[in-house]
Design a protein around this motif. Structure first.
Motif, mmCIF file in Angstrom:
data_model
loop_
_atom_site.group_PDB
_atom_site.id
_atom_site.type_symbol
_atom_site.label_atom_id
_atom_site.label_comp_id
_atom_site.label_asym_id
_atom_site.label_seq_id
_atom_site.Cartn_x
_atom_site.Cartn_y
_atom_site.Cartn_z
ATOM 1 N N TYR A 159 5.717 4.219 -0.900
ATOM 2 C CA TYR A 159 6.376 5.485 -1.242
ATOM 3 C C TYR A 159 6.492 6.425 -0.034
ATOM 4 N N THR B 237 -3.980 -0.912 -9.064
ATOM 5 C CA THR B 237 -4.544 -0.801 -7.717
ATOM 6 C C THR B 237 -5.696 -1.795 -7.612
ATOM 7 N N HIS C 257 0.845 -1.191 0.000
ATOM 8 C CA HIS C 257 0.000 0.000 0.000
ATOM 9 C C HIS C 257 0.885 1.248 0.000
ATOM 10 N N ASP C 258 0.310 2.392 0.328
ATOM 11 C CA ASP C 258 1.006 3.681 0.201
ATOM 12 C C ASP C 258 2.303 3.789 0.986
ATOM 13 N N LYS D 42 -6.005 4.882 1.897
ATOM 14 C CA LYS D 42 -4.957 3.867 1.941
ATOM 15 C C LYS D 42 -5.216 2.854 0.828
ATOM 16 N N GLU D 43 -4.411 2.935 -0.229
ATOM 17 C CA GLU D 43 -4.641 2.119 -1.420
ATOM 18 C C GLU D 43 -3.649 0.954 -1.523
ATOM 19 N N LEU E 286 -0.605 7.268 -8.299
ATOM 20 C CA LEU E 286 0.133 7.129 -7.041
ATOM 21 C C LEU E 286 1.298 8.112 -6.960
ATOM 22 N N LYS F 79 -0.127 11.362 -5.855
ATOM 23 C CA LYS F 79 -0.347 11.356 -4.405
ATOM 24 C C LYS F 79 0.957 11.622 -3.666
ATOM 25 N N MET F 80 2.022 10.959 -4.102
ATOM 26 C CA MET F 80 3.318 11.130 -3.455
ATOM 27 C C MET F 80 3.759 12.597 -3.497
#
Length: 353
Positions: free
Chosen positions: A102, A124, A98-99, A283-284, A337, A340-341
């Motif tokens: 990163y 995902t 998950h996240d 939370k992916e 993603l 998101k980072m």
């Protein structure tokens, strides 16, 4: 005798043709989906009772049946999982995480490199919408907004977290919000670094923390306790997007319904991130591959998962386990993603400057 010989020749010819057709079909399948018959699925957790294992096992089971191969989840933990992945360019080992994949790098956690540079990002598969922040039931703070204001007005707010990832990103957002609303007062939001969820809970029970990071799954049971109970808690904030919670089953989790949970997400519970945007964090869970893995295997897994999700059965199972179905193909997942980072990196840099 001559008739029998003729029949035998015809039978032999039919077997030969069938064999050729079978070989041709196998060759076609191998050409279009060159995934090994035995695949080890490493995960970034050592627990076989947590959300990473639960979600990975479910998806892996559906995927292995669809592809007619043997796939087994191995709970080795993040760093061993990354190392195993680096040694497997042929697809024998793939990863689900998950996240934290990163976020660990953003928080300089030892052993975490840039996952987007070192590996391929796969699709995902689901969201765990349960990332939460809680206070004792008798806390003077009734909402996350009151906690932000209290810190801004000089009160020290001690927040129990597990440093370096999913547990810490909400803390960073909270500190960032105080800095935005009350410049210079963000120092009043203090991390109490600890380990497991049980450790965080204990800090709250013993009044060593004002707020803890927890989850709907792990902490909902404590929200049912009477206010007089030392272990009684209540939610003040869920980091998930409003749209994410809305996709949960109406019954929610335990005795907390979906409507109850919506009280703890934006706009009802707001943690400002920019002038026009509140912080949210889903939370992916997603696949991670060796950088050199055959792109045809990537396409194969994407196609197989798309077909699995198209049937609709896996979504029902995920929702029963309080996961939100979230299939996104590799071609979209990587950029999503990385975006998101970048967003969370800005928050972390802001509170460190």
């Amino acid at each position: 005798m001559k008739t029998m010989t003729t029949h035998l020749k015809k039978l032999a010819l039919a077997v030969a043709v069938a064999g050729t057709a079978s070989a041709s079909m196998s060759s076609f399948a191998a050409e279009n989906c060159p995934i090994p018959e035995n695949v080890r699925v490493v995960i970034g957790s050592t627990s076989t009772g947590g959300d990473t294992y639960q979600n990975s096992s479910l998806v892996t089971d559906y995927l292995s049946k669809h592809l007619d191969i043997n796939m087994k989840v191995d709970a080795v933990g993040a760093i061993p999982a990354f190392r195993a992945l680096e040694r497997s360019p042929n697809g024998n080992t793939i990863m689900i995480f998950h996240d934290m994949a990163y976020l660990g790098n953003l928080y300089d956690v030892n052993g975490y490199g840039n996952v987007f540079e070192k590996f391929k990002i796969g699709p995902t598969i689901a969201i765990n919408p349960g990332n939460a922040y809680l206070v004792p039931k008798d806390s003077p703070y009734q909402s996350i907004g009151e906690i932000i204001d209290a810190a801004g007005n000089g009160e020290e707010i001690k927040v129990a977290i597990q440093p370096g990832g999913v547990s810490e990103i909400g803390f960073s957002a909270l500190k960032n919000a105080v800095k935005r609303e009350y410049p210079g007062k963000e120092k009043n939001v203090v991390a109490v670094n600890t380990g497991s969820q049980a450790d965080k809970n204990q800090l709250l029970f013993n009044d060593y923390a004002d707020v803890i990071n927890g989850s709907v799954q792990a902490n909902e049971q404590y929200t049912r306790l009477p206010k007089s109970d030392q272990k009684a808690m209540r939610f003040v904030w869920l980091t998930a997007r409003n749209e994410t919670i809305q996709q949960a089953n109406p019954e929610g989790m335990g005795e907390t319904t979906r409507e109850d949970l919506l009280e703890y997400v934006t706009p009802n519970a707001s943690v400002p991130m920019t002038d026009d945007k509140n912080f949210t964090f889903d939370k992916e869970f997603f696949f991670v591959y060796n950088k050199q893995m055959d792109q045809d295997i990537v396409k194969c897994i994407d196609k197989a998962l798309k077909e699995v999700y198209a049937k609709g059965e896996i979504q029902k199972r995920q929702k029963e386990l309080f996961f939100i179905p979230n299939y996104m193909p590799s071609s979209e997942a990587g950029k999503h993603l990385e975006d998101k980072m970048t967003e969370y990196k800005d928050i972390i840099n802001n509170i460190q400057s």
